[in-house]
Scaffold this motif. Structure first.
Motif, PDB file in Angstrom:
ATOM      1  N   ALA A 127       0.912  -1.175  -0.235  1.00  0.00           N
ATOM      2  CA  ALA A 127       0.055   0.110   0.121  1.00  0.00           C
ATOM      3  C   ALA A 127       0.794   1.100  -0.130  1.00  0.00           C
ATOM      4  N   LYS A 128       2.113   1.153   0.813  1.00  0.00           N
ATOM      5  CA  LYS A 128       2.840   2.255   0.574  1.00  0.00           C
ATOM      6  C   LYS A 128       3.598   2.741  -0.464  1.00  0.00           C
ATOM      7  N   ASP A 129       3.532   1.828  -1.374  1.00  0.00           N
ATOM      8  CA  ASP A 129       4.219   1.891  -2.644  1.00  0.00           C
ATOM      9  C   ASP A 129       3.720   2.272  -4.002  1.00  0.00           C
ATOM     10  N   LEU A 130       2.087   2.238  -3.619  1.00  0.00           N
ATOM     11  CA  LEU A 130       1.140   2.905  -4.557  1.00  0.00           C
ATOM     12  C   LEU A 130       1.432   4.148  -5.360  1.00  0.00           C
ATOM     13  N   VAL A 131       1.395   4.657  -6.440  1.00  0.00           N
ATOM     14  CA  VAL A 131       1.265   5.822  -6.989  1.00  0.00           C
ATOM     15  C   VAL A 131       0.204   6.585  -6.237  1.00  0.00           C
ATOM     16  N   GLU A 132       0.816   7.757  -5.814  1.00  0.00           N
ATOM     17  CA  GLU A 132       0.016   8.573  -4.739  1.00  0.00           C
ATOM     18  C   GLU A 132      -1.324   8.625  -5.319  1.00  0.00           C
ATOM     19  N   ALA A 133      -1.566   9.236  -6.635  1.00  0.00           N
ATOM     20  CA  ALA A 133      -2.779   9.721  -7.030  1.00  0.00           C
ATOM     21  C   ALA A 133      -3.639   8.900  -7.523  1.00  0.00           C
ATOM     22  N   SER A 134      -3.354   7.495  -7.312  1.00  0.00           N
ATOM     23  CA  SER A 134      -4.024   6.222  -7.846  1.00  0.00           C
ATOM     24  C   SER A 134      -4.987   5.967  -6.451  1.00  0.00           C
ATOM     25  N   LYS A 135      -4.858   6.570  -5.392  1.00  0.00           N
ATOM     26  CA  LYS A 135      -5.428   5.968  -4.049  1.00  0.00           C
ATOM     27  C   LYS A 135      -6.927   6.627  -3.868  1.00  0.00           C
ATOM     28  N   ALA A 136      -6.830   8.090  -4.136  1.00  0.00           N
ATOM     29  CA  ALA A 136      -8.003   8.437  -3.758  1.00  0.00           C
ATOM     30  C   ALA A 136      -9.300   8.016  -4.205  1.00  0.00           C
ATOM     31  N   GLN A 137      -9.343   7.526  -5.271  1.00  0.00           N
ATOM     32  CA  GLN A 137     -10.594   7.003  -6.025  1.00  0.00           C
ATOM     33  C   GLN A 137     -11.104   5.651  -5.446  1.00  0.00           C
ATOM     34  N   LEU A 153      -7.813   2.441   2.923  1.00  0.00           N
ATOM     35  CA  LEU A 153      -7.629   2.033   1.348  1.00  0.00           C
ATOM     36  C   LEU A 153      -8.465   0.731   1.029  1.00  0.00           C
ATOM     37  N   LEU A 154      -9.430   0.784   0.302  1.00  0.00           N
ATOM     38  CA  LEU A 154     -10.421  -0.213   0.341  1.00  0.00           C
ATOM     39  C   LEU A 154     -10.354  -1.327  -0.863  1.00  0.00           C
ATOM     40  N   GLY A 155      -9.167  -0.982  -1.684  1.00  0.00           N
ATOM     41  CA  GLY A 155      -9.026  -1.709  -3.074  1.00  0.00           C
ATOM     42  C   GLY A 155      -7.559  -1.546  -3.319  1.00  0.00           C
ATOM     43  N   MET A 156      -6.920  -2.514  -4.374  1.00  0.00           N
ATOM     44  CA  MET A 156      -5.552  -2.336  -4.775  1.00  0.00           C
ATOM     45  C   MET A 156      -5.847  -1.818  -6.302  1.00  0.00           C
ATOM     46  N   PRO A 157      -5.502  -0.651  -6.548  1.00  0.00           N
ATOM     47  CA  PRO A 157      -5.490   0.025  -8.078  1.00  0.00           C
ATOM     48  C   PRO A 157      -4.671  -1.162  -8.788  1.00  0.00           C
ATOM     49  N   LYS A 217       6.394 -10.096 -12.828  1.00  0.00           N
ATOM     50  CA  LYS A 217       6.643 -10.348 -14.210  1.00  0.00           C
ATOM     51  C   LYS A 217       5.418 -10.239 -14.970  1.00  0.00           C
ATOM     52  N   PHE A 218       4.238 -11.028 -14.495  1.00  0.00           N
ATOM     53  CA  PHE A 218       3.000 -11.182 -15.136  1.00  0.00           C
ATOM     54  C   PHE A 218       2.460  -9.685 -15.469  1.00  0.00           C
ATOM     55  N   ILE A 219       2.503  -9.070 -14.305  1.00  0.00           N
ATOM     56  CA  ILE A 219       2.060  -7.622 -14.494  1.00  0.00           C
ATOM     57  C   ILE A 219       2.675  -6.764 -15.448  1.00  0.00           C
ATOM     58  N   ALA A 220       3.835  -6.899 -15.538  1.00  0.00           N
ATOM     59  CA  ALA A 220       4.716  -5.718 -16.325  1.00  0.00           C
ATOM     60  C   ALA A 220       4.661  -6.288 -17.785  1.00  0.00           C
ATOM     61  N   THR A 221       4.817  -7.721 -17.913  1.00  0.00           N
ATOM     62  CA  THR A 221       5.104  -8.284 -19.259  1.00  0.00           C
ATOM     63  C   THR A 221       4.000  -8.834 -19.944  1.00  0.00           C
ATOM     64  N   ASP A 222       3.453  -9.753 -19.144  1.00  0.00           N
ATOM     65  CA  ASP A 222       2.222 -10.630 -19.832  1.00  0.00           C
ATOM     66  C   ASP A 222       0.908  -9.628 -19.781  1.00  0.00           C
ATOM     67  N   PHE A 223       0.458  -8.847 -18.745  1.00  0.00           N
ATOM     68  CA  PHE A 223      -0.434  -8.034 -18.573  1.00  0.00           C
ATOM     69  C   PHE A 223      -0.317  -6.713 -19.297  1.00  0.00           C
ATOM     70  N   LYS A 224       0.982  -6.447 -19.794  1.00  0.00           N
ATOM     71  CA  LYS A 224       1.373  -5.291 -20.468  1.00  0.00           C
ATOM     72  C   LYS A 224       0.859  -3.895 -19.595  1.00  0.00           C
ATOM     73  N   PHE A 225       0.872  -4.132 -18.369  1.00  0.00           N
ATOM     74  CA  PHE A 225       0.381  -2.839 -17.583  1.00  0.00           C
ATOM     75  C   PHE A 225       1.312  -1.760 -17.506  1.00  0.00           C
ATOM     76  N   ILE A 226       0.966  -0.552 -16.912  1.00  0.00           N
ATOM     77  CA  ILE A 226       1.713   0.490 -16.398  1.00  0.00           C
ATOM     78  C   ILE A 226       1.393   0.212 -15.144  1.00  0.00           C
ATOM     79  N   PRO A 227       2.300  -0.094 -14.376  1.00  0.00           N
ATOM     80  CA  PRO A 227       1.914  -0.478 -12.869  1.00  0.00           C
ATOM     81  C   PRO A 227       1.746   0.627 -11.875  1.00  0.00           C
ATOM     82  N   ALA A 228       0.404   0.480 -11.031  1.00  0.00           N
ATOM     83  CA  ALA A 228       0.210   1.460 -10.151  1.00  0.00           C
ATOM     84  C   ALA A 228       1.143   1.183  -8.874  1.00  0.00           C
ATOM     85  N   VAL A 229       1.851   0.333  -8.676  1.00  0.00           N
ATOM     86  CA  VAL A 229       2.705  -0.026  -7.697  1.00  0.00           C
ATOM     87  C   VAL A 229       4.272   0.543  -8.198  1.00  0.00           C
ATOM     88  N   SER A 230       4.762   1.285  -7.265  1.00  0.00           N
ATOM     89  CA  SER A 230       6.038   2.086  -7.949  1.00  0.00           C
ATOM     90  C   SER A 230       7.245   1.089  -7.897  1.00  0.00           C
TER      91      SER A 230
END
Length: 447
Positions: A145-155, A162-166, A360-373
């Motif tokens: 939770a402490k490593d989330l991109v800050e602006a992803s948390k408010a929503q 924090l009631l979910g993982m972005p 690895k799945f998040i960054a490569t297989d999902f092709k995500f821009i991670p919300a976790v720094s």
């Protein structure tokens, strides 16, 4: 989002995406086979055998957690991730995906109403999350939770919890085929609606269909509609005024410009747009049939399956004085406190964002821009669409706006999408379309 929030979001996304980004120690991990957080390292030490070799994780063969999720683009990769987790822990993860042409929100509500309680489900943030607040487990104390991109948390936060993982960060505008633009002689991206209209004519004159359209309610009722919402000086204030009956879409000057933009799109797309679903829309765009599609970096994996060498970019959407692109958190992982195994669900999410396999799945297989720094993005996997957007965002941060549709109660965007389908089918006029937008808000806010 407020301007400060979106600036923070973009700064984080850009640093993560382009720098590869500045996390040279791979999120604090000093060894390739020791990915994860300090908390994971402690667990490994506690489970170590007497000869200091790490013990195998304790397997729980009798536990199954269910994930009810929305994102069709990652369905196959998520299933493989679930299999990897089961192989390591013995906990079976059952994936059920509903998206694309399905109404995920309605299906989730039906699932819950039937007494089925998946351990993890997806929800958007802001008002879209309101129906599920009572089921959401507080994740504030989780190590990631402490490593989330800050602006992803408010929503996805309520009362400081924090009631979910972005899930990730995404962006959209007009994704376009650079080769088709060059073929039509378009040497500069349009900055105004007039210039967009001129570029569309050049494409038509070159025998190229400009827009790949779809009749999917969510694409039109959410992403297309957000173009108008985001172009307001203070989208949040405008939305509150609409909900309170102090402002209307029908009388809003920005909506008039937006209607012209929609008319350009609808008049210059494929003839069978009203029967074109999302998968077909993306597949035909990837096959080079159309020059522009209103989607973002989330389609990269689907495009790559058809044509991995496709020369794509993302351009901002012209409407007012300057064009904008749009970014935000598309969805969140919610741990259901009414399910049978919420603690196991939390462990699965922890593993997903801290283990070497999960990252690895998040960054490569999902092709995500991670919300976790702490997850280093795979710039090659993110692809040309996300890369082009990141370059634009770095050079023009003032031309990046947020996602605003979830500031409206659930059910409104579905009605907007339905009205857009009628407009695409030429069953209603532009004025009637805007009246239906206002009626959808009034009907649902009154409930």
């Amino acid at each position: 989002m407020k301007k400060k929030g979106i600036t923070m979001l973009m700064a984080a996304a850009l640093m993560v995406t382009l720098a590869g980004c500045g996390n040279s120690n791979n999120g604090g991990n000093t060894e390739t086979n020791n990915a994860g957080t300090a908390g994971n390292a402690t667990t490994t030490t506690e489970n170590a055998t007497t000869d200091n070799k790490p013990a195998e994780p304790e397997k729980k063969e009798d536990v199954t957690i269910k994930v009810f999720q929305f994102k069709v683009e990652i369905a196959d990769a998520l299933q493989k991730l679930a299999e990897a987790y089961e192989a390591e822990t013995g906990v079976k993860v059952e994936i059920e995906t509903h998206g694309g042409g399905e109404d995920y929100s309605a299906l989730l509500k039906a699932e819950l109403a039937a007494g089925e309680e998946p351990e993890i489900f997806n929800s958007s943030g802001w008002a879209g999350f309101d129906p599920y607040v009572d089921r959401a487990t507080d994740l504030s104390g989780e190590s990631w939770a402490k490593d989330l991109v800050e602006a992803s948390k408010a929503q996805i936060s309520r009362d400081g919890k924090l009631l979910g993982m972005p899930m990730n960060l995404e962006a959209y505008g007009f994704t376009y085929n650079k080769d088709l633009f060059a073929k039509a002689g378009i040497t500069a991206l349009p900055q105004t609606i007039d210039e967009l209209e001129a570029a569309v004519k050049k494409l038509q004159d070159a025998g190229i269909t400009p827009f790949a359209l779809t009749s999917e309610w969510w694409s039109m009722g959410i992403h297309t509609m957000n173009i108008s919402l985001a172009n307001h000086d203070d989208p949040a204030a405008f939305i509150e005024d609409v909900k309170a009956g102090k402002a209307t879409f029908k009388d809003d000057p920005i909506m008039k410009d937006w209607l012209r933009l929609v008319d350009i799109m609808f008049a210059n797309g494929q003839k069978n747009a009203l029967t074109t679903d999302y998968n077909t829309q993306v597949a035909e765009f990837a096959a080079g049939k159309y020059a522009i599609i209103q989607h973002g970096n989330w389609i990269q994996g689907m495009v790559d399956e058809v044509n991995p060498e496709m020369n794509l970019g993302m351009m901002p959407v012209p409407l007012k004085a300057q064009p904008y692109a749009f970014t935000g958190v598309p969805n969140n992982w919610i741990v259901n406190n009414k399910s049978a195994h919420p603690e196991e669900a939390k462990k699965f999410l922890e593993w997903m964002v801290t283990s070497e396999t999960g990252q690895k799945f998040i960054a490569t297989d999902f092709k995500f821009i991670p919300a976790v720094s702490t997850i280093t993005p795979d710039t090659a996997a993110i692809g040309k669409i996300g890369g082009d957007f990141a370059t634009f965002s770095q050079e023009h941060p003032e031309q990046v706006k947020g996602w605003n549709w979830d500031r409206f109660p659930d059910g409104i965007t579905q009605q907007w999408g339905s009205a857009m389908q009628e407009y695409l089918g030429k069953q209603i006029t532009g004025d009637q379309l805007l009246e239906k937008f206002d009626k959808a808000v009034a009907d649902i806010v009154k409930r």
